[in-house]
Write an enzyme that holds these catalytic residues in place. Structure first.
Site, PDB file in Angstrom:
ATOM      1  N   ASN B  81       0.821  -1.358   0.051  1.00 42.19           N
ATOM      2  CA  ASN B  81       0.092  -0.116  -0.219  1.00 42.19           C
ATOM      3  C   ASN B  81       0.732   1.398   0.088  1.00 42.19           C
ATOM      4  O   ASN B  81       0.376   2.327   0.353  1.00 42.19           O
ATOM      5  CB  ASN B  81      -1.139   0.000   1.297  1.00 42.19           C
ATOM      6  CG  ASN B  81      -1.848  -1.171   1.266  1.00 42.19           C
ATOM      7  OD1 ASN B  81      -1.668  -2.123   2.138  1.00 42.19           O
ATOM      8  ND2 ASN B  81      -2.553  -1.334   0.104  1.00 42.19           N
ATOM      9  N   VAL B  88       1.920   7.190   0.600  1.00 40.29           N
ATOM     10  CA  VAL B  88       1.180   6.181   1.269  1.00 40.29           C
ATOM     11  C   VAL B  88      -0.454   6.336   0.689  1.00 40.29           C
ATOM     12  O   VAL B  88      -0.812   7.293   0.387  1.00 40.29           O
ATOM     13  CB  VAL B  88       0.861   6.555   2.997  1.00 40.29           C
ATOM     14  CG1 VAL B  88       0.019   5.478   3.526  1.00 40.29           C
ATOM     15  CG2 VAL B  88       2.288   6.559   3.320  1.00 40.29           C
ATOM     16  N   CYS B  89      -1.012   5.101   0.344  1.00 34.88           N
ATOM     17  CA  CYS B  89      -2.302   4.728  -0.123  1.00 34.88           C
ATOM     18  C   CYS B  89      -3.217   4.107   0.944  1.00 34.88           C
ATOM     19  O   CYS B  89      -3.373   2.902   0.950  1.00 34.88           O
ATOM     20  CB  CYS B  89      -2.041   3.977  -1.364  1.00 34.88           C
ATOM     21  SG  CYS B  89      -3.802   3.807  -2.157  1.00 34.88           S
ATOM     22  N   ILE B  90      -3.925   5.045   1.692  1.00 36.92           N
ATOM     23  CA  ILE B  90      -4.785   4.660   2.515  1.00 36.92           C
ATOM     24  C   ILE B  90      -5.867   5.349   2.495  1.00 36.92           C
ATOM     25  O   ILE B  90      -6.008   6.530   2.150  1.00 36.92           O
ATOM     26  CB  ILE B  90      -4.430   4.463   3.874  1.00 36.92           C
ATOM     27  CG1 ILE B  90      -3.645   5.585   4.570  1.00 36.92           C
ATOM     28  CG2 ILE B  90      -3.614   3.073   4.228  1.00 36.92           C
ATOM     29  CD1 ILE B  90      -3.289   5.400   6.024  1.00 36.92           C
TER      30      ILE B  90
END
Lengths: 594, 167
Positions: B81, B88-90
């Site tokens: 992720n 950051v990919c959240i």
């Protein structure tokens, strides 16, 4: 893109440029002075002056010249000579650049990268558009006309760039809580000076308009007014920001309530000034472009194309602003009519700060889900999203819908102080949304009757709880949330030990790769020593750090805060390193034993 | 307005300094720009990132907390992720969509109630349990699924690099 091409051209150094300009100018002056001293030339000059219609009575007085006359003679001679004229113009530009440099040194100091980039872009854009204006729109024929426009635009562009720089710098300064006061004073003075100069230029354009006609006046004044509006906008924004900071610093208990009222209104004041100024600037620009397009018969030319493109952009900008404003009005009305202000009891009961700005709530608006927020905070959030920030309850705000606002819904009515009855009619908001009533008894934090809730909402709430208590599993939290329907209550339940976490076995056998890495190492004693060395060196660092005060405190001075943060970071890293090394030593030990 | 954002960031900074969550430190690197923070995150125990101290940069918008900050790891990272450049990919860092029917996804997205602390805690749990369905780094997601040993080896390397321990 003209800017990118022009940026690559080698630009001469400012020092060299200004010294060459000064040299050229002094050579010209020398030449003129020599010419005037030559007696043969005097007659020439006088003839010239008479020809020009400048009837100078003193010129017949013979070889005795006053200083002023001498200077004016030099000036005339230089004006007559083509090369000298260009040198003088060059010198004027050089002066402007030097003035700009001095202002930059005095007010801004070193420019930041983004400011430089903005400045460059703006500069080349300005030159590009003004070139089109002078040669495409006005279509000047004579060189002196070109010169006049050029000098006008030079000054205007100079002020534009300074104004842009001030805005950029203001935005940067507003990012810091600890800007010395004189920075603000300097910037404000510069902004005021720009505003005054643009007023003065407006007068100039009125003056020129008397001779040059209404169109020249309109062209000139439009740009000056545009500049003035933008500068004033920055000044007012700046003023509001400074007021904000001052209010935060010196708020005493006595005038707090009064200040709070101002604060509540401040949101809308800031919004309206912002929108008013931006819209005015855009409309002036648009009118200016329309004027250019229709006045000069340039319907079928490159210039008209460029102007049309610019107009298209301006039009969309205005449209966007208008839509945004309509949305704002809609949300505000909806807010005022549908969600009541919280009562004093509710405020005292809910001692939390506003969840959006983290500040104390002296007045608040209540959403149907019983969450309280500042009026302005809630408004700015609902403008972009139509759900409760805390529980994600979807609110019925559709800015695109133009129906009249529904009569205020009786969404929440407190019955008793500790027993609130809450009826939520979901279908009123979204057709598929369920309706339910909840009675909350605060004494035992238990709900009386079951209430359905959409699972996604529950999951979102459960995730919130889980961030606080990662040891609990989602299913337990959701079970409890089904009962409490509130994150806060569930958290309280957890804290009171009403929710027990089952023993979860974490898969610890993850760390197998470490063993493979170390099994490769052949000379064990060597490895052992290196671990010791590492530990020793890091222990040395630790001694130094422990002597410094790191304790968990929040200093008032920013430099101290920075230092403490740095030390805490170092300590964290150091401890992590130490733990890691310890652990590796242990695992190695285990391996060597086996 | 930047003023209220500044006050809120100051409050968060104060809270994070006085009651720091275990293994997490965050604050503005240079207070001349309060909108750019550095965070140190300790890798969660019992995972392949255990023990590592990962530095990340947080950049806040001027209308914070209405819009989410951007987060980017400044060390090398290998995680399903996290993009290869460290972003950051959240979902908590994604601005809420304006799609009215996308209710379920918007429930996980940014809201002003979130905070730096919650973001960092979410990142810690993301490090512990990668979501290999929404892969920001496809290679890492694939390796996480199919070759866990290799993934753990790379993670271990990264951990040692962040601690400054020679490999």
């Amino acid at each position: 893109m003209p800017a990118s091409v022009l940026q690559r051209l080698p630009m001469p150094n400012l020092k060299i440029y200004s010294s060459v300009s000064v040299l050229a100018l002094s050579a010209c002056i020398y030449y003129a002075v020599q010419n005037i001293k030559d007696p043969k030339n005097i007659i020439d000059t006088e003839n010239e002056i008479e020809k020009l219609g400048m009837n100078n009575t003193n010129s017949s007085d013979g070889p005795v010249r006053t200083v002023t006359q001498f200077l004016s003679d030099v000036f005339y001679l230089m004006m007559r000579e083509n090369v000298c004229t260009w040198t003088m113009i060059n010198m004027a530009f050089c002066w402007l650049i030097l003035v700009g440099r001095v202002v930059q040194k005095l007010v801004f100091g070193e420019l930041r990268v983004s400011e430089q980039q903005h400045l460059k872009d703006k500069f080349w854009n300005f030159i590009f558009y003004k070139f089109i204006f002078v040669f495409g729109v006005i279509n000047v024929q004579y060189i002196d006309e070109v010169l006049l426009w050029c000098s006008w635009f030079a000054v205007l562009g100079f002020l534009h760039l300074l104004s842009q720089l001030c805005t950029d710098r203001f935005e940067y300064l507003s990012f810091s809580p600890t800007t010395p006061i004189w920075h603000h004073v300097k910037l404000m003075c510069l902004l005021a000076a720009i505003l005054m100069l643009s007023c003065f230029m407006l007068l100039v354009s009125v003056f020129v308009g008397f001779f040059g006609g209404i169109h020249t006046f309109a062209f000139m004044s439009a740009e000056v007014i545009h500049l003035g509006v933008r500068t004033l906008h920055t000044i007012i924004r700046y003023g509001l920001h400074l007021y904000d900071l001052r209010q935060e610093g010196g708020m005493s208990a006595a005038n707090q309530s009064e200040e709070c009222k101002v604060w509540e209104r401040r949101g809308s004041i800031a919004y309206y000034t912002e929108m008013g100024f931006e819209l005015t600037a855009l409309i002036i620009d648009l009118l200016h472009h329309i004027h250019m397009l229709f006045w000069s018969n340039i319907f079928l030319s490159m210039a008209s194309l460029v102007i049309c493109m610019q107009m298209r952009y301006l039009f969309y900008e205005i449209q966007r602003k208008y839509k945004k404003h309509r949305n704002y009005l809609w949300v505000r009305n909806h807010l005022e009519q549908n969600y009541p202000m919280a009562t004093v009891e509710e405020l005292t009961e809910n001692s939390d700060n506003c969840a959006i700005c983290w500040e104390k709530m002296d007045s608040a608006r209540k959403l149907p889900c019983n969450h309280l927020f500042h009026n302005t905070c809630l408004l700015s959030w609902l403008e972009q999203d139509t759900s409760c920030p805390t529980c994600r309850l979807a609110l019925n705000i559709q800015s695109t819908r133009r129906d009249p606002v529904e009569p205020p819904a009786e969404v929440a009515q407190p019955v008793r102080r500790h027993l609130s009855f809450f009826h939520f009619d979901g279908s009123r908001y979204v057709s598929w949304f369920p309706s339910f009533s909840v009675e909350i008894n605060h004494s035992n934090l238990q709900r009386q009757e079951p209430a359905p809730a959409t699972t996604s909402q529950l999951e979102a709430m459960a995730r919130q709880v889980q961030t606080l208590f990662p040891h609990l599993t989602t299913s337990i939290i959701i079970d409890d949330l089904r009962v409490t329907r509130s994150v806060e209550l569930t958290v309280e339940n957890v804290l009171d030990g009403r929710l027990v976490a089952p023993h979860v076995f974490r898969d610890v056998d993850f760390t197998s790769p470490t063993s493979t890495t170390y099994a490769v190492a052949s000379n064990e004693p060597d490895k052992e020593r290196s671990w010791h060395e590492l530990t020793a060196t890091s222990d040395n660092v630790a001694e130094n750090e422990d002597s410094a005060v790191i304790g968990s405190r929040f200093s008032k001075s920013s430099t101290e805060r920075e230092q403490i943060l740095l030390k805490r970071k170092e300590k964290l890293l150091h401890n992590a390193r130490k733990r890691y090394i310890e652990k590796r030593k242990q695992t190695e030990h285990v391996h060597s034993q086996s | 307005m930047a003023g209220s954002a500044l006050r809120r960031l100051m409050a968060e900074y104060k809270q994070l300094t006085l009651n720091p969550p275990e293994g997490i430190i965050a604050g503005p690197i240079n207070e001349e720009n309060f909108f750019e923070w550095e965070a140190l995150i300790t890798g969660p125990e019992g995972t392949c990132f255990e023990g590592g101290v990962f530095p990340a940069k947080l950049v806040f918008p001027s209308d914070y907390p209405l819009s989410p900050p951007k987060m980017q790891f400044t060390c090398e990272m290998f995680h399903p992720n996290i993009y290869s450049d460290g972003r950051v990919c959240i979902s908590i860092l994604h601005a809420p969509g304006d799609d009215p029917m996308g209710y379920e996804t918007s429930a996980e997205r940014w809201s002003p109630v979130q905070s730096v602390e919650k973001i960092l805690l979410s990142v810690v749990s993301m490090l512990a349990e990668p979501n290999d369905e929404s892969g920001a780094n496809v290679d890492a997601a694939k390796m996480w699924r199919e070759n866990r040993d290799e993934f753990n080896r790379i993670a271990e390397k990264i951990v040692r690099r962040t601690l400054g321990i020679p490999i």
